[in-house]
Motif scaffolding. Structure first.
Motif, PDB file in Angstrom:
ATOM      1  N   TYR B 213       1.942   2.084 -11.286  1.00  0.00           N
ATOM      2  CA  TYR B 213       1.204   1.867 -10.042  1.00  0.00           C
ATOM      3  C   TYR B 213       2.049   2.153  -8.787  1.00  0.00           C
ATOM      4  CZ  TYR B 213      -2.487  -0.219  -7.188  1.00  0.00           C
ATOM      5  OH  TYR B 213      -3.499  -0.407  -6.290  1.00  0.00           O
ATOM      6  N   ALA B 214       2.880   3.164  -8.841  1.00  0.00           N
ATOM      7  CA  ALA B 214       3.765   3.403  -7.688  1.00  0.00           C
ATOM      8  C   ALA B 214       3.232   4.482  -6.748  1.00  0.00           C
ATOM      9  CB  ALA B 214       5.151   3.771  -8.177  1.00  0.00           C
ATOM     10  N   LYS B 215       2.172   5.164  -7.175  1.00  0.00           N
ATOM     11  CA  LYS B 215       1.747   6.364  -6.446  1.00  0.00           C
ATOM     12  C   LYS B 215       1.372   6.082  -4.984  1.00  0.00           C
ATOM     13  CE  LYS B 215      -0.476  10.660  -7.541  1.00  0.00           C
ATOM     14  NZ  LYS B 215      -1.202  11.367  -8.579  1.00  0.00           N
ATOM     15  N   LYS B 216       0.570   5.020  -4.784  1.00  0.00           N
ATOM     16  CA  LYS B 216       0.051   4.737  -3.452  1.00  0.00           C
ATOM     17  C   LYS B 216       1.193   4.516  -2.443  1.00  0.00           C
ATOM     18  CE  LYS B 216      -3.348   1.766  -1.325  1.00  0.00           C
ATOM     19  NZ  LYS B 216      -4.053   0.494  -1.467  1.00  0.00           N
ATOM     20  N   VAL B 217       2.114   3.635  -2.819  1.00  0.00           N
ATOM     21  CA  VAL B 217       3.230   3.329  -1.902  1.00  0.00           C
ATOM     22  C   VAL B 217       4.135   4.559  -1.757  1.00  0.00           C
ATOM     23  CG1 VAL B 217       5.208   1.815  -1.488  1.00  0.00           C
ATOM     24  CG2 VAL B 217       3.140   0.896  -2.494  1.00  0.00           C
ATOM     25  N   MET B 218       4.286   5.295  -2.860  1.00  0.00           N
ATOM     26  CA  MET B 218       5.144   6.489  -2.803  1.00  0.00           C
ATOM     27  C   MET B 218       4.592   7.500  -1.791  1.00  0.00           C
ATOM     28  SD  MET B 218       6.689   8.436  -6.093  1.00  0.00           S
ATOM     29  CE  MET B 218       7.658   7.167  -6.822  1.00  0.00           C
ATOM     30  N   ILE B 219       3.270   7.646  -1.776  1.00  0.00           N
ATOM     31  CA  ILE B 219       2.642   8.576  -0.833  1.00  0.00           C
ATOM     32  C   ILE B 219       2.845   8.073   0.599  1.00  0.00           C
ATOM     33  CG2 ILE B 219       0.398   9.448  -0.027  1.00  0.00           C
ATOM     34  CD1 ILE B 219      -0.415   9.576  -3.017  1.00  0.00           C
TER      35      ILE B 219
END
Lengths: 215, 311
Positions: B213-219
């Protein structure tokens, strides 16, 4: 050259090949135009158009390949916009070379003594400007060299062509050449001179590349 | 068993929130695939947790003794705090929530070692300052070297990509070394696991957050960093990673989000651009105050409820 991945290496090679093609376009165009201006034969003109059209078509293929690689594979994020801008404008240069020949064929442009040497001189400076530009792109993109002074040389050559264009067109309209021919010649000369304008656009873009390369 | 589930949830939130701070620029600039970044990040988080989280575990564990119940309550409070603050869009400093919860649980038994608290709280404030100073110190010589080398755009791209991946890996290691203690310290002091196993478990659950679940923060973080330029983004991640690692070596768990904001400020000063705004500073302040306060309140409520049910 450090750890390039395969696709970046391919873009690198395609771009180098593309610059070579545009340079060849410029040299071939100038040589063929000189022959045409000397003999004014439609055979020479067709040879010019065919040679340039072949080179332009190859350059188009290279451009599409570079665009596909850069867009579809999302390579070189920081340099992508600049490279695409450069090849887009360089493509217009090749198109101009090609359409210059077509105009002469379709409109049966007659080579008057007044324009012969001066058109050849404009073509010479144009060739110098385009070759210098391609060398500069090569230096910047493959050698990490190239300075604002060198870019300004391109802009100076463009200004030189502007002056030659102005005087030639003024003289054409002061001459006894038939009016319709005057207008055709003006457009033809303008077409030739617009090549250095495109080179200047690329030079402006290169200035940004040089500025962006320093932090 | 329930404690481990809650520990997994809290670790998962740490991983899902922090991965963007180390691999965000490389992924957002498409220099590295998201999947590759998360695999690299999770791997090095585990290595960092196992290799170097013992000092942070010792510091956080020294604040108060735990029982298995208080361990469960602390981890649950940290998880709830994280959820609550995420809902308000505030970057979540989990280590601060964990400390608030540990103090609350410790106060119930009256065994809080107050002399350890200033070191931890001081490190929260020092984190953005140190990151800003480091970024400020690193930026001028590195940019001079960059300009001196005069790399062509193709080579420059390769070099910066390599540096971003390398700093991402180092940042992941530092993240594991620093933040694994938020889970590990509670498990160790609660007598639930020995230190090595606790560190390993903490590393693994943080990695799960990174992987899933890291995609959102990574973006979000990546976009903010790459809006500078790739080189500056590299300096920001490097300064952040060095800060996290330095505090891991000193034995105090800190927030990677706060380190990023500090590093952004440091680079911005040299580039004469405004890299942070009042909202970001306000959010750091809120993190310092709200995060431990909410966790303290939740733990206190839990302890009171447990006492009431016990009576």
């Amino acid at each position: 050259m450090l750890i390039f991945n395969k696709r970046e290496k391919l873009v690198h090679e395609l771009l180098q090949a593309y610059l070579d093609l545009i340079s060849r376009c410029s040299v071939e165009f100038h040589n063929l135009l000189l022959r045409y201006l000397d003999h004014s034969s439609s055979e020479n003109l067709e040879s010019l158009v065919n040679t340039i059209a072949t080179l332009e078509a190859r350059a188009d293929d290279q451009r599409r390949s570079i665009e596909d690689m850069l867009y579809a594979k999302a390579l070189l994020p920081e340099a992508r916009g600049d490279i695409l801008g450069l090849i887009e404008n360089a493509d217009r240069i090749a198109n101009k070379y090609e359409s210059f020949g077509y105009i002469a064929i379709c409109q049966k442009i007659h080579v008057y003594p007044l324009i012969k040497d001066r058109t050849s001189a404009i073509s010479e400076v144009t060739k110098k400007c385009v070759l210098r530009l391609m060398q500069l792109i090569n230096d910047l993109y493959f050698e990490g060299k190239g300075s604002l002074d060198e870019i300004n040389e391109i802009i100076a050559l463009e200004s030189e062509v502007d002056v030659m264009q102005f005087h030639l067109i003024s003289d054409i309209f002061s001459s006894t050449i038939p009016d319709l021919q005057k207008i055709l010649l003006r457009d033809w000369i303008n077409h030739l001179c617009s090549i250095t304008n495109l080179a200047e656009n690329i030079a402006d873009r290169l200035k940004l590349v040089v500025m962006k390369s320093t932090i | 068993m329930l404690t481990f589930v809650v520990a997994a949830f809290t670790g998962w939130t740490i991983g899902s929130n922090a991965a963007g701070n180390v691999f965000g620029p490389a992924v957002m600039s498409r220099m590295l695939r998201y999947r590759t970044a998360t695999i690299l990040c999770s791997l090095f988080v585990v290595i960092g947790a196992v290799a170097e989280s013992s000092r942070c575990i010792a510091t956080l564990g020294a604040v108060a003794s735990q029982t298995s119940f208080s361990a469960l309550l602390i981890l649950a409070a940290a998880g709830i705090t994280t959820l609550a603050m995420t809902a308000f869009g505030i970057p979540v400093p989990t280590s601060q929530a964990v400390l608030g919860a540990i103090i609350a649980a410790g106060m119930f038994r009256g065994d809080v070692q107050w002399n350890t608290v200033p070191k931890i709280v001081g490190s929260w404030i020092a984190t953005p300052i140190c990151a800003a100073l480091l970024a400020g110190l690193l930026f001028p010589p590195l940019s001079k070297l960059h300009n001196y080398l005069r790399l062509d755009p193709f080579t420059r791209h390769s070099v910066i990509r390599t540096l971003l991946i390398a700093t991402g890996i180092y940042g992941s290691y530092a993240l594991g070394a620093n933040n694994a203690a938020n889970i590990g310290a509670v498990l160790v002091r609660g007598g639930l696991l020995p230190e090595f196993e606790a560190a390993l478990l903490a590393g693994v659950v943080i990695s799960l957050g990174v992987l899933t679940y890291a995609k959102k923060v990574m973006i979000t973080v990546g976009q903010r960093l790459v809006s500078l330029d790739m080189f500056s983004a590299f300096v920001v991640v490097l300064a952040e990673s060095l800060t996290m690692h330095a505090f891991a070596m000193l034995g105090t768990p800190v927030s990677s989000s706060h380190a990023v904001v500090g590093a952004l400020l440091g680079v911005g000063m040299f580039k004469s651009v405004r890299t942070i705004n009042a909202r970001m500073v306000w959010q750091i302040g809120l993190g310092w105050v709200c995060s431990p306060a909410i966790a303290f309140a939740v733990t206190t409520l839990g302890m009171l409820s447990a006492r009431w049910w016990g009576d």
